[in-house]
Scaffold this active site. Structure first.
Site, mmCIF file in Angstrom:
data_model
loop_
_atom_site.group_PDB
_atom_site.id
_atom_site.type_symbol
_atom_site.label_atom_id
_atom_site.label_comp_id
_atom_site.label_asym_id
_atom_site.label_seq_id
_atom_site.Cartn_x
_atom_site.Cartn_y
_atom_site.Cartn_z
ATOM 1 N N LYS A 255 0.958 -1.367 -0.077
ATOM 2 C CA LYS A 255 -0.090 -0.083 -0.033
ATOM 3 C C LYS A 255 0.895 1.196 -0.027
ATOM 4 O O LYS A 255 0.667 2.225 -0.897
ATOM 5 C CB LYS A 255 -0.862 0.039 1.069
ATOM 6 C CG LYS A 255 -1.855 1.226 1.302
ATOM 7 C CD LYS A 255 -2.629 1.341 2.524
ATOM 8 C CE LYS A 255 -3.273 0.384 2.720
ATOM 9 N NZ LYS A 255 -4.269 0.044 4.064
ATOM 10 N N LYS B 204 -22.737 1.218 -2.108
ATOM 11 C CA LYS B 204 -23.293 2.328 -2.462
ATOM 12 C C LYS B 204 -22.496 2.952 -3.797
ATOM 13 O O LYS B 204 -21.406 2.266 -4.098
ATOM 14 C CB LYS B 204 -23.156 3.249 -1.250
ATOM 15 C CG LYS B 204 -21.946 3.891 -0.969
ATOM 16 C CD LYS B 204 -21.800 4.793 0.042
ATOM 17 C CE LYS B 204 -22.401 6.182 -0.361
ATOM 18 N NZ LYS B 204 -22.249 7.104 0.668
ATOM 19 N N ARG C 230 -17.573 -4.053 1.420
ATOM 20 C CA ARG C 230 -17.679 -4.643 2.958
ATOM 21 C C ARG C 230 -19.166 -4.396 3.218
ATOM 22 O O ARG C 230 -19.677 -3.362 3.188
ATOM 23 C CB ARG C 230 -16.754 -3.643 3.953
ATOM 24 C CG ARG C 230 -15.475 -4.239 3.617
ATOM 25 C CD ARG C 230 -14.328 -3.447 4.532
ATOM 26 N NE ARG C 230 -14.385 -1.740 3.994
ATOM 27 C CZ ARG C 230 -13.810 -0.767 4.653
ATOM 28 N NH1 ARG C 230 -12.872 -0.959 5.605
ATOM 29 N NH2 ARG C 230 -13.643 0.482 4.050
ATOM 30 N N THR D 52 -13.239 4.707 14.697
ATOM 31 C CA THR D 52 -14.457 4.653 15.452
ATOM 32 C C THR D 52 -14.212 3.685 16.497
ATOM 33 O O THR D 52 -14.123 2.297 16.311
ATOM 34 C CB THR D 52 -15.590 4.171 14.514
ATOM 35 O OG1 THR D 52 -15.942 4.898 13.468
ATOM 36 C CG2 THR D 52 -16.913 4.051 15.445
ATOM 37 N N ASN E 287 -24.113 7.222 13.829
ATOM 38 C CA ASN E 287 -24.152 6.295 12.640
ATOM 39 C C ASN E 287 -25.439 5.305 13.021
ATOM 40 O O ASN E 287 -26.309 4.650 12.288
ATOM 41 C CB ASN E 287 -22.877 5.483 12.581
ATOM 42 C CG ASN E 287 -21.781 5.981 11.683
ATOM 43 O OD1 ASN E 287 -22.044 7.238 11.412
ATOM 44 N ND2 ASN E 287 -20.675 5.468 11.734
ATOM 45 N N GLY F 158 -34.782 0.363 0.611
ATOM 46 C CA GLY F 158 -34.082 -0.208 -0.475
ATOM 47 C C GLY F 158 -33.693 -1.410 0.125
ATOM 48 O O GLY F 158 -34.500 -2.180 0.726
ATOM 49 N N CYS G 193 -18.920 0.880 7.965
ATOM 50 C CA CYS G 193 -19.278 1.735 9.272
ATOM 51 C C CYS G 193 -20.522 1.192 9.969
ATOM 52 O O CYS G 193 -20.633 0.627 11.090
ATOM 53 C CB CYS G 193 -19.533 3.172 8.808
ATOM 54 S SG CYS G 193 -17.672 3.719 8.402
ATOM 55 N N GLU H 291 -14.718 11.007 12.705
ATOM 56 C CA GLU H 291 -14.741 11.412 11.360
ATOM 57 C C GLU H 291 -16.308 11.042 11.059
ATOM 58 O O GLU H 291 -17.095 10.010 11.754
ATOM 59 C CB GLU H 291 -13.797 10.660 10.200
ATOM 60 C CG GLU H 291 -14.066 9.162 10.501
ATOM 61 C CD GLU H 291 -14.957 8.301 9.812
ATOM 62 O OE1 GLU H 291 -15.523 9.013 8.987
ATOM 63 O OE2 GLU H 291 -15.178 7.266 9.842
ATOM 64 N N PHE H 292 -16.862 11.983 10.055
ATOM 65 C CA PHE H 292 -18.246 11.840 9.533
ATOM 66 C C PHE H 292 -18.283 11.444 7.986
ATOM 67 O O PHE H 292 -19.375 12.061 7.479
ATOM 68 C CB PHE H 292 -19.163 12.915 10.161
ATOM 69 C CG PHE H 292 -19.094 12.901 11.621
ATOM 70 C CD1 PHE H 292 -19.874 12.064 12.400
ATOM 71 C CD2 PHE H 292 -18.286 13.954 12.405
ATOM 72 C CE1 PHE H 292 -19.968 11.938 13.744
ATOM 73 C CE2 PHE H 292 -18.426 13.689 13.702
ATOM 74 C CZ PHE H 292 -19.391 13.165 14.316
#
Length: 441
Positions: free
Chosen positions: A35, A327, A334, A121, A215, A260, A267, A154-155
């Site tokens: 990476k 999405k 995941r 998180t 969340n 849906g 998350c 983080e959001f």
């Protein structure tokens, strides 16, 4: 300021790139040599719109560099972001091994007092454990450095992570000392000067809870509207109109009221399960979230029920699946709901043809020959007995009812993501199951 980021996965790399963008000197650390080598060559190893350009700019200007050498990364920094994974254990609790290892790295290699920031998180009270780990590691090495621990959740949303980070709804900082709060205000000052958003200053435990509560609430909204969708399907009501009208109420809002296949990704599933476990450890049974999970599992089974209702036996059929990423605008699979749909079809012996614009490499070996990976939506659909939408990629919206009617062997559409207008499909002679609406055709 000099900023180190431990872990340059999705959250870490976005954090590093945006910190460099607002004017800081950033060094990213990761134990994954491949990476790091990819990043040194200027290549982002996952799909996130806008991130490649930020990385290139940061590399070219020298404001970002990456390393596998912890001593190099941590020797002279003001702020260290911990952005490592917190995977689920079998019982649903988060595995914080990587967080503890990151804290040990800081204590081992930092050459001066540093603000250590939880970006991953983590459960409430993790800050206390990080502080303890830092202290024990320092004592074992005979060091006297004292580091502040901060929670700065983080959001970001995958697919819009860069924009979400540069132009956030709010910046939450939890610290238990005035000095740490001052450092974090200076860190974010360029961003706050350019973008007007709330800066929420609180203590560490409250900040940790804000992330999980946020969340979990969003996941609950998704499950709520999916439960309403079942009522709409049974009565002939339209869930889209219901959601739109609900959304006009400022107390509710329209976002995340999208019926849906349910929620997925790295998350929501993990964080909801973790929050249930955290509450249980603290003596509270969070039954609302357990029901949220149950409805989400039910939502993932919806397409299979519709296929059986419209095709009867599905084991001898060919089904086209559009989308496998959890999405659009990301290649992240995941906990993607599409995986559950495809697994169920494969278990039935169904022939599955799968298309996704960017995520197919991540499932190349998942099902072997049981699933045919297709280069285009047309290749997947042509000759299939039904098509199922699992990810609402914009390019699927461009497919016309006439094209679907021409390509499909049987005129059956299961639209689990409300990609198309069901009336327009029915007018073309297609039989349509669309989430939250009566069967048409």
């Amino acid at each position: 300021m000099n900023v180190a980021v431990i872990g340059v996965g999705h959250v870490g790399l976005v954090t590093a790139a945006t910190m460099a963008k607002i004017g800081h000197n950033v060094i990213g650390f990761d134990i994954d040599e491949s990476k790091v080598e990819s990043l040194r060559n200027g290549i982002v190893p996952f799909h996130e719109p806008g991130l490649q350009e930020l990385l290139t700019a940061g590399m070219d200007s020298g404001s970002i560099r990456v390393t596998t050498d912890a001593a190099d990364a941590l020797s002279d920094v003001d702020v260290v972001f911990i952005c490592v994974g917190t995977p689920r254990r079998e019982d649903g609790s988060p595995n914080l091994t990587y967080v503890q290892s990151a804290a040990a790295m800081v204590s081992t290699h930092a050459t001066r007092p540093t603000v250590v920031v939880e970006k991953s998180t983590v459960p409430v009270q993790t800050g206390e454990r990080i502080r303890q780990a830092l202290t024990l590691q320092a004592q074992s090495r005979g060091q006297s450095l004292t580091h502040d621990v901060v929670s700065n959740p983080e959001f970001l949303k995958e697919g819009t992570a860069v924009e979400d980070t540069l132009y956030p709804d709010r910046i939450v900082v939890g610290a238990d000392s005035a000095a740490a709060h001052e450092v974090m205000r200076r860190l974010y000052e360029p961003q706050l000067a350019a973008h007007d958003c709330p800066y929420v200053a609180t203590d560490v435990k409250t900040a940790e809870l804000i992330k999980h509560a946020s969340n979990a609430f969003l996941a609950t909204k998704i499950s709520f509207i999916n439960a309403v969708a079942r009522i709409c399907e049974a009565t002939g009501a339209d869930v889209e109109t219901v959601a739109d009208a609900m959304g006009h109420d400022g107390r509710i809002g329209r976002s995340f009221l999208n019926a849906g296949l349910g929620y997925g990704g790295s998350c929501f599933p993990k964080d909801v399960e973790a929050f249930i476990h955290i509450a249980s450890d603290l003596g509270y049974d969070f039954g609302l979230l357990r029901e949220t999970e149950r409805i989400n599992r039910e939502a993932k089974r919806w397409p299979i029920g519709q296929l059986r209702r419209m095709l009867w036996n599905i084991g001898d059929k060919t089904i086209a699946i559009l989308g496998v990423a959890f999405k659009p605008h990301t290649d992240d699979i995941r906990d993607a709901p599409a995986l559950d749909v495809i697994d169920a079809l494969v278990a039935e012996g169904t022939t599955v043809r799968l298309h996704d614009p960017v995520a197919l490499p991540h499932v190349a070996d998942r099902w072997g020959r049981a699933v045919v990976l297709c280069d285009s939506a047309e290749e997947a659909i042509r000759g299939a007995h039904a098509v199922v939408t699992c990810t609402e990629w914009p390019e699927y919206e461009k497919l016309t009812p006439a094209q679907l009617a021409e390509w499909l062997e049987f005129p059956v559409v299961v639209d689990a993501r409300k990609v198309w207008d069901p009336e327009a499909l029915a007018a073309e002679g297609l039989n349509v199951a669309s989430v939250g609406r009566q069967l048409l055709g």
